[in-house]
Design a protein around this motif. Sequence first.
Motif, PDB file in Angstrom:
ATOM      1  N   THR A 121       0.836  -1.192   0.142  1.00  0.00           N
ATOM      2  CA  THR A 121       0.063  -0.063  -0.150  1.00  0.00           C
ATOM      3  C   THR A 121       0.949   1.232  -0.067  1.00  0.00           C
ATOM      4  N   LYS A 122       2.042   1.125   0.778  1.00  0.00           N
ATOM      5  CA  LYS A 122       2.839   2.452   0.702  1.00  0.00           C
ATOM      6  C   LYS A 122       3.474   2.860  -0.661  1.00  0.00           C
ATOM      7  N   THR A 123       3.649   1.811  -1.341  1.00  0.00           N
ATOM      8  CA  THR A 123       4.207   1.964  -2.742  1.00  0.00           C
ATOM      9  C   THR A 123       3.213   2.595  -3.718  1.00  0.00           C
ATOM     10  N   PHE A 124       1.875   2.043  -3.326  1.00  0.00           N
ATOM     11  CA  PHE A 124       0.671   2.668  -4.355  1.00  0.00           C
ATOM     12  C   PHE A 124       0.427   3.938  -3.755  1.00  0.00           C
ATOM     13  N   LYS A 169       8.529   0.455  -9.632  1.00  0.00           N
ATOM     14  CA  LYS A 169       8.893  -0.061  -8.321  1.00  0.00           C
ATOM     15  C   LYS A 169       7.489  -0.990  -8.125  1.00  0.00           C
ATOM     16  N   VAL A 170       6.292  -0.352  -8.386  1.00  0.00           N
ATOM     17  CA  VAL A 170       5.173  -1.062  -8.194  1.00  0.00           C
ATOM     18  C   VAL A 170       4.961  -2.293  -9.134  1.00  0.00           C
ATOM     19  N   HIS A 171       5.414  -1.911 -10.570  1.00  0.00           N
ATOM     20  CA  HIS A 171       5.478  -3.205 -11.438  1.00  0.00           C
ATOM     21  C   HIS A 171       6.334  -4.290 -11.226  1.00  0.00           C
ATOM     22  N   LYS A 172       7.492  -3.874 -10.461  1.00  0.00           N
ATOM     23  CA  LYS A 172       8.322  -4.914 -10.137  1.00  0.00           C
ATOM     24  C   LYS A 172       7.850  -6.004  -8.877  1.00  0.00           C
ATOM     25  N   LEU A 173       7.141  -5.155  -8.212  1.00  0.00           N
ATOM     26  CA  LEU A 173       6.406  -6.150  -7.064  1.00  0.00           C
ATOM     27  C   LEU A 173       5.589  -7.021  -7.617  1.00  0.00           C
ATOM     28  N   MET A 174       4.780  -6.279  -8.485  1.00  0.00           N
ATOM     29  CA  MET A 174       3.556  -7.205  -9.118  1.00  0.00           C
ATOM     30  C   MET A 174       4.054  -8.022 -10.240  1.00  0.00           C
ATOM     31  N   LEU A 181       4.267 -11.548  -8.722  1.00  0.00           N
ATOM     32  CA  LEU A 181       3.482 -12.597  -8.428  1.00  0.00           C
ATOM     33  C   LEU A 181       2.767 -13.646  -9.337  1.00  0.00           C
ATOM     34  N   ASP A 182       2.976 -13.309 -10.636  1.00  0.00           N
ATOM     35  CA  ASP A 182       2.696 -14.390 -11.640  1.00  0.00           C
ATOM     36  C   ASP A 182       3.283 -15.444 -11.662  1.00  0.00           C
ATOM     37  N   PRO A 183       4.802 -15.054 -11.857  1.00  0.00           N
ATOM     38  CA  PRO A 183       5.861 -16.091 -11.879  1.00  0.00           C
ATOM     39  C   PRO A 183       5.901 -17.078 -10.802  1.00  0.00           C
ATOM     40  N   ALA A 184       5.553 -16.413  -9.576  1.00  0.00           N
ATOM     41  CA  ALA A 184       5.317 -17.106  -8.205  1.00  0.00           C
ATOM     42  C   ALA A 184       4.150 -18.233  -8.182  1.00  0.00           C
ATOM     43  N   SER A 219      -4.880 -12.229  -7.783  1.00  0.00           N
ATOM     44  CA  SER A 219      -3.701 -11.275  -7.767  1.00  0.00           C
ATOM     45  C   SER A 219      -3.880 -10.178  -8.416  1.00  0.00           C
ATOM     46  N   MET A 220      -4.511 -10.245  -9.625  1.00  0.00           N
ATOM     47  CA  MET A 220      -4.589  -9.102 -10.413  1.00  0.00           C
ATOM     48  C   MET A 220      -5.741  -7.991  -9.830  1.00  0.00           C
ATOM     49  N   ILE A 221      -6.856  -8.714  -9.313  1.00  0.00           N
ATOM     50  CA  ILE A 221      -7.785  -7.983  -8.347  1.00  0.00           C
ATOM     51  C   ILE A 221      -7.118  -7.037  -7.276  1.00  0.00           C
ATOM     52  N   ALA A 222      -6.429  -8.002  -6.647  1.00  0.00           N
ATOM     53  CA  ALA A 222      -5.567  -7.460  -5.262  1.00  0.00           C
ATOM     54  C   ALA A 222      -4.743  -6.100  -5.657  1.00  0.00           C
ATOM     55  N   MET A 223      -4.110  -6.264  -6.973  1.00  0.00           N
ATOM     56  CA  MET A 223      -3.182  -4.948  -7.406  1.00  0.00           C
ATOM     57  C   MET A 223      -4.241  -3.802  -7.582  1.00  0.00           C
ATOM     58  N   PHE A 224      -5.511  -3.914  -8.147  1.00  0.00           N
ATOM     59  CA  PHE A 224      -6.598  -3.234  -8.390  1.00  0.00           C
ATOM     60  C   PHE A 224      -7.022  -2.599  -6.943  1.00  0.00           C
ATOM     61  N   VAL A 225      -7.337  -3.625  -6.208  1.00  0.00           N
ATOM     62  CA  VAL A 225      -8.032  -3.199  -5.001  1.00  0.00           C
ATOM     63  C   VAL A 225      -6.859  -2.176  -4.132  1.00  0.00           C
TER      64      VAL A 225
END
Length: 405
Positions: free
Chosen positions: A1-4, A54-59, A62-65, A118-124
């Motif tokens: 959240t801090k990053t967003f 920075k945000v996109h690096k974190l996100m 998720l998909d590879p994981a 995971s995608m929904i979590a990003m938008f949320v």
Amino acid sequence: TKTFVEVQQRLDDVNSKLHETVSGAREIKSFVTELDELEKFDQVNDNYMKANIKVHKLMSLLDPAIVLISNLAIAAVLLVSSYLASIYTGEDKVQLVGNIAAYISYLQQIILSLMLLSMIAMFVSRGEVSARRINLVLRTVINITNPENAIKPGIIGEIEFKNVSFSYNNVNENDDKLTLNNLNFKIPKNSIVGIIGSTGSGKTSLVQLIPRLYDVTSGEVLIDGVNVKEIDLEYLRKNISYVTQEAIIFSGTIDSNIRQGKVDATKEEIEKAAKLAVADEFIEKFEAGYKSPVNQGGANLSGGQKQRLALARALVRKPKILILDDSVSAVDAKSEALIKDNLRTLKDMTVLIIAQKITSIKDADYIIVLNNTGGLDGFGTHEELLETSEVYKEIYNSQLGGYHE
């Protein structure tokens, strides 16, 4: 959240810088600072880009994981299945093939759901940050409200300040940071009153207390003997017209801008208001007259034309109190003199005029003089103040080279 949160803050910086640059395009061109402003925008834009990266690096992790976990799960199913295949025989072994396919299908469905989650979590997460910022505005406590038993007295226009002190920071009334300090004066109804003082003396703050754009820190502001805090707020402001220092003009037509002062104004009322404001001179030169288009912010009008149009908007509602906050500063001397003469013809209206030049207010019925600490240095006519107010004499000497005419 801090990053967003950081992303939203950086986006704000980009939008603010872009708005500042576009609105100040003439100044930037005139001072030939295009490259400097471009560098400043590049810096702000780079900060926004870095926050997004920075945000996109974190996100992106998720998909590879999730894919790795799904493949490990499928590998585990196949490993267990190979062991069971080695010990099963007959029909059990045949059924095992169907069970393996079913388990792998279930895993893929679960993994697909996790990827969507995971995608929904990003938008949320981004939405949560935006919602918090919106809630800061929505939950802002309104500190100027109507009293429970608000009254609607017949406003005549007598204004009185009783021991009025004011600060934007709500400091103690004895604090030296007060904008206005212990003001006491009484303005008779239907009079024209000038307000003068050095920059930062609190002239605008004083007049903003009358329509309750701000409330006093201590003391009382009375209209016809009634505290403004007891008067219905909408009713109070409908009886006061306030023309600000910067003329605010809306996109539309000249007619629609004047009608903002009184929506149901007749054609005759609009034309009369324009004439009083000496706006009819330039309006009649337009081919479409009062139906002439006005660009956003009045970009197709000069500074003086915008001020006269704003004054016409204030006059069309026929207020009991008219406040002009240095609102004819861009008007030529001839038009200013005509406006002052026209204001003299108005009946049943108290007029307050904030001015920087003594010549604009020296013929007023009364003049209020504020000192540098927001205190009252003088209240009276031009001749009286030349004898009693040091601040007024200093201003007069600096502008007209001596106070004896």
